[in-house]
Scaffold this active site. Structure first.
Site, mmCIF file in Angstrom:
data_model
loop_
_atom_site.group_PDB
_atom_site.id
_atom_site.type_symbol
_atom_site.label_atom_id
_atom_site.label_comp_id
_atom_site.label_asym_id
_atom_site.label_seq_id
_atom_site.Cartn_x
_atom_site.Cartn_y
_atom_site.Cartn_z
ATOM 1 N N PRO A 20 30.842 64.951 49.339
ATOM 2 C CA PRO A 20 29.905 63.349 48.168
ATOM 3 C C PRO A 20 30.245 63.590 46.830
ATOM 4 C CG PRO A 20 28.941 64.454 50.118
ATOM 5 C CD PRO A 20 29.707 65.610 50.322
ATOM 6 N N GLU A 21 30.570 62.548 46.408
ATOM 7 C CA GLU A 21 30.338 63.052 44.987
ATOM 8 C C GLU A 21 29.901 61.871 44.531
ATOM 9 O OE1 GLU A 21 34.510 63.524 42.945
ATOM 10 O OE2 GLU A 21 35.364 64.426 44.594
#
Ligand code: ZN
Length: 274
Positions: free
Chosen positions: A2-3
């Protein structure tokens, strides 16, 4: 992994579901995450506290609690946070459960267990900033062409590695660094001391545009990320260069190239990005 957009989507989704709720109890699995569970602090600061707000800093999810404590989550590679009825059967890899005063449970699920949870008391936050050393947020005023120009002075580092350095700016991970540099017509290997103020202006503007779009679309789903309500985002359909080696550039038609820069897959158009 996840960014920033994915984490922002989780925060925005989680906020309305947990704010003003009281945490009745915390339950742990018998596994550990990247770090052991801070059990004593959970019992002391989290059980019985109300959730005042949900915020994001870099890729951390912060739950502000009564008693001025803060609970912090990092999703690692595969971490997910979800809200369930408390009688919903537990899934494998549910490592933390928080029973709320409305009969719902907030659950932290993490298949690979690179995620982590930490609890900071008011005193600890005052004495030791867990975010010291992190660069500004991409949407903050501090993240500007002037700031980047100054930060890049005398450095020959490739611009892509520079943008992915958390001490320069937080939250521009591999996908978004690739996309930003394509949108800004800048070659990923360009040494940062050679970029002009105008180049940096374009980079700032395009990075915000791309992150905003990704947040609006519910984050990206390159890995097995899901948002709080379990829906997948759709941003991968919109990627201009990431994962598109050999396919034609959306701007000039030339095949997109792939190389490896600082150990990370790097995608660019050899014509548009000089
Ligand atoms: Zn091109």
């Amino acid at each position: 992994m996840p960014e920033l957009p994915e984490v922002e989507v989780v925060c925005q989704g989680l906020g309305p579901l947990v704010c003003k709720r009281k945490i009745i109890s915390v339950s742990f699995s018998n596994k550990r995450l990247r770090k052991p569970f801070p059990r004593a602090k959970m019992y002391r600061h989290v059980e019985g506290a109300f959730i005042l707000g949900v915020e994001r800093r870099a890729k951390y999810i912060l739950l502000r609690l009564t008693g001025k404590a803060t609970m912090l989550f990092h999703l690692g590679m595969t971490g997910k946070i979800g809200i369930f009825d408390c009688d919903t059967p537990r899934r494998k890899h549910d490592h933390l459960r928080f029973l709320l005063d409305n009969g719902k449970e907030m659950r932290f699920n993490d298949v690979r267990r690179f995620g982590c949870v930490e609890v900071y008391s008011e005193k600890e936050l005052r004495e030791h900033d867990p975010f010291a050393g992190l660069g500004p947020e991409p949407f903050s005023e501090e993240f500007s062409a002037e700031y980047l120009l100054e930060k890049a002075r005398g450095k020959r580092q490739p611009v892509k590695s520079f943008l992915m350095d958390n001490r320069v700016v937080v939250g521009l991970g591999n996908i978004y660094a690739n996309e930003t540099l394509f949108a800004a017509c800048t070659h990923p290997q360009a040494p940062v001391n050679r970029l002009s103020k105008l180049d940096w202006q374009r980079i700032v503007k395009k990075s915000r545009l791309i992150l905003k779009k990704a947040i609006a679309m519910g984050g990206s789903t390159i890995s097995d990320y899901e948002n709080v309500s379990g829906e997948a985002g759709y941003f991968q359909l919109e990627l201009a260069v990431y994962g598109r080696q050999g396919q034609s550039c959306k701007r000039c038609g030339q095949p997109i190239e792939r190389s490896v820069l600082a150990g990370r897959a790097t995608f660019f158009c050899p014509v548009c990005q000089k």
